[in-house]
Design an enzyme around this catalytic site. Sequence first.
Site, PDB file in Angstrom:
ATOM      1  CE  LYS A  18      36.814  31.418  49.230  1.00 39.57           C
ATOM      2  NZ  LYS A  18      36.984  31.638  47.883  1.00 39.57           N
ATOM      3  CG  ASN A  19      40.192  31.054  46.251  1.00 38.09           C
ATOM      4  OD1 ASN A  19      39.072  30.676  46.609  1.00 38.09           O
ATOM      5  ND2 ASN A  19      40.509  32.335  46.130  1.00 38.09           N
ATOM      6  CB  CYS A 113      31.943  36.894  46.149  1.00 39.65           C
ATOM      7  SG  CYS A 113      32.382  36.533  47.846  1.00 39.65           S
ATOM      8  NE  ARG A 393      31.041  31.847  49.651  1.00 40.44           N
ATOM      9  CZ  ARG A 393      31.561  32.636  48.722  1.00 40.44           C
ATOM     10  NH1 ARG A 393      31.163  33.873  48.615  1.00 40.44           N
ATOM     11  NH2 ARG A 393      32.467  32.184  47.877  1.00 40.44           N
TER      12      ARG A 393
HETATM   13  C1  EPZ Z   1      39.347  33.517  41.521  1.00 39.64           C
HETATM   14  O1  EPZ Z   1      38.099  33.805  40.926  1.00 39.64           O
HETATM   15  C2  EPZ Z   1      39.121  33.533  43.007  1.00 39.64           C
HETATM   16  N1  EPZ Z   1      38.116  32.532  43.318  1.00 39.64           N
HETATM   17  C3  EPZ Z   1      38.666  34.903  43.457  1.00 39.64           C
HETATM   18  O2  EPZ Z   1      38.615  34.879  44.856  1.00 39.64           O
HETATM   19  C4  EPZ Z   1      39.669  35.958  43.016  1.00 39.64           C
HETATM   20  O3  EPZ Z   1      39.167  37.245  43.289  1.00 39.64           O
HETATM   21  C5  EPZ Z   1      39.955  35.840  41.531  1.00 39.64           C
HETATM   22  O4  EPZ Z   1      40.327  34.492  41.197  1.00 39.64           O
HETATM   23  C6  EPZ Z   1      41.080  36.754  41.074  1.00 39.64           C
HETATM   24  O5  EPZ Z   1      42.254  36.442  41.768  1.00 39.64           O
HETATM   25  C7  EPZ Z   1      38.468  31.255  43.356  1.00 39.64           C
HETATM   26  O6  EPZ Z   1      39.614  30.871  43.158  1.00 39.64           O
HETATM   27  C8  EPZ Z   1      37.399  30.299  43.705  1.00 39.64           C
HETATM   28  P1  EPZ Z   1      39.271  35.041  37.430  1.00 39.64           P
HETATM   29  P2  EPZ Z   1      37.891  33.554  39.385  1.00 39.64           P
HETATM   30  O7  EPZ Z   1      38.687  34.094  36.463  1.00 39.64           O
HETATM   31  O8  EPZ Z   1      38.713  32.402  38.968  1.00 39.64           O
HETATM   32  C9  EPZ Z   1      37.622  38.003  34.030  1.00 39.64           C
HETATM   33  C10 EPZ Z   1      37.672  35.094  46.977  1.00 39.64           C
HETATM   34  O9  EPZ Z   1      37.288  36.086  47.631  1.00 39.64           O
HETATM   35  N2  EPZ Z   1      37.189  36.757  33.371  1.00 39.64           N
HETATM   36  O10 EPZ Z   1      40.722  35.041  37.671  1.00 39.64           O
HETATM   37  O11 EPZ Z   1      36.440  33.499  39.138  1.00 39.64           O
HETATM   38  C11 EPZ Z   1      36.812  38.280  35.271  1.00 39.64           C
HETATM   39  O12 EPZ Z   1      35.623  38.970  34.939  1.00 39.64           O
HETATM   40  C12 EPZ Z   1      37.339  34.991  45.516  1.00 39.64           C
HETATM   41  O13 EPZ Z   1      38.295  34.149  47.470  1.00 39.64           O
HETATM   42  C13 EPZ Z   1      36.702  36.809  32.079  1.00 39.64           C
HETATM   43  O14 EPZ Z   1      36.575  37.881  31.471  1.00 39.64           O
HETATM   44  O15 EPZ Z   1      38.515  34.882  38.812  1.00 39.64           O
HETATM   45  C14 EPZ Z   1      37.784  39.089  36.100  1.00 39.64           C
HETATM   46  O16 EPZ Z   1      37.722  40.422  35.681  1.00 39.64           O
HETATM   47  C15 EPZ Z   1      36.471  36.088  45.043  1.00 39.64           C
HETATM   48  N3  EPZ Z   1      36.307  35.634  31.505  1.00 39.64           N
HETATM   49  C16 EPZ Z   1      39.145  38.508  35.731  1.00 39.64           C
HETATM   50  O17 EPZ Z   1      38.946  37.810  34.510  1.00 39.64           O
HETATM   51  C17 EPZ Z   1      36.419  34.436  32.135  1.00 39.64           C
HETATM   52  O18 EPZ Z   1      36.047  33.416  31.531  1.00 39.64           O
HETATM   53  C18 EPZ Z   1      39.748  37.533  36.734  1.00 39.64           C
HETATM   54  O19 EPZ Z   1      38.817  36.505  37.019  1.00 39.64           O
HETATM   55  C19 EPZ Z   1      36.929  34.397  33.428  1.00 39.64           C
HETATM   56  C20 EPZ Z   1      37.304  35.581  34.040  1.00 39.64           C
END
Ligand code: EPZ
Length: 427
Positions: A18-19, A113, A393
């Site tokens: 998915k991702n 989510c 989803r």
């Molecule tokens: C991806 O989300 C995945 N989604 C998420 O999967 C997954 O939980 C996450 O990565 C972590 O592995 C997709 O790939 C579509 P991040 P993403 O940016 O990219 C902080 C699922 O269930 N952060 O790696 O949005 C953030 O708050 C979903 O399939 C910042 O501070 O996650 C978090 O604490 C849910 N600033 C951490 O980094 C930013 O600009 C990791 O987030 C971006 C993120």
Amino acid sequence: MIMGGKSLKGSVSISGAKNAAVAAIPAALLTEGVCRIDNVPNIKDVDVLLDIMRHLGAKIKKIGTDALEINCEKIHSFTVPYEMTKKMRASYYFIGALLGRFNHAEVSPPGGCCFGSRPIDMHIKGFEALGAKVNIDRGIVEAHATKLESAQVFLDVVSVGATINIMLAATRVNGTTIIENAAKEPHVVDVANFLNAMGANVRGAGTDTIKIKGVEKMAGGSYTLIPDQIEAGTFMIAAAATRGDVLIKNVIPKHLESITAKLVEVNATVEEFDDSIRVSRNGPLHKANVKTMPYPGFPTDLQPQTVALLSMAKGTSIVTESVWDNRYQYVDELRRLGAQISVDGKIAVVEGVEKLSGANVKATDLRAGAGLVIAALMADGVTQMHDIYHIDRGYEGLELKLNSLGAQIVRRNSGKSLINEKGIAYV
Ligand code: EPZ
């Protein structure tokens, strides 16, 4: 409706990631040629993305059961409205892809989510480093550049989304863009491979440093997505949870190492093959401590499923969520089934119980939904699960696949059988 107490037995095949799919589909906007993507999971998030792509002017052809042909030659809009983005988080990839091809994007903030604040400051930092002006006005992110320039971007937080989004924006920018402290998740590597198959020049994905040498044009091409690491992990945990014996096919065992190690710790048996993995359990479940981390650490997207598993382990397990601020909203639902879990900030203390009992619960998000399904499979009696659209989803035919392994799950009002709409029985 889930009838608990059945051991899962048999074999199941894992769908495309998915991702990776939710990034590769918007990434097709970077090409003038035709992109063919194989092994695309049949899930609602993909449907939403395809609607957005059509809205922008892409022509989409579905081929067979899991392939797509995307033609982005004639894109006539750079705007993705809120009505279309509100359903999913990964809509942020439209900013990087549209900016990267047309120097302009207007995208409403992402939905998807909801587990605490989900900032995109690292994405914006990257776009600005590339020379874009980014404005956020009344919830609309507008990114614009007269000309993008290559840059060196250090991510203060390891972010999957920011790493991929900056990669997309930089793909066609003259010069070499370097992303430091990049995320290393398998889907980051997959998107880089996808871009390269379309004519890009991205090196180093899977390490801390990614180098993107801009190319003038992207001709299109074809690419097969990797299997879904999280779906595979969910079935591995479900097999261990139900004292089952399941051969999980179409996986990359290397991507599952942190899960394999944890399942062995809780007393499951895991056998690895080239592209499949077998998980079984006969003895009692042992407690374990789990800390979620960016890849190659234990994935946050398997945290709820793991908490469900540990809720029946002997002893007290400590789970630390170190990626998201607020990913325990589902714990109240698990308690309805009899789990004994207390949460303090990022830490959940799981006191193993001898039995869970079916109850009414609701999925609070995608992975929470999968965790509750696992708990319901372990529980005595019947669990009625609500808000299962969250599960749809991101999991392709979850209940169909589980039923093919001996679970008894009925989707009310759907009349679905073990054969899904693609005509595939999950064996
Ligand atoms: C991806 O989300 C995945 N989604 C998420 O999967 C997954 O939980 C996450 O990565 C972590 O592995 C997709 O790939 C579509 P991040 P993403 O940016 O990219 C902080 C699922 O269930 N952060 O790696 O949005 C953030 O708050 C979903 O399939 C910042 O501070 O996650 C978090 O604490 C849910 N600033 C951490 O980094 C930013 O600009 C990791 O987030 C971006 C993120």
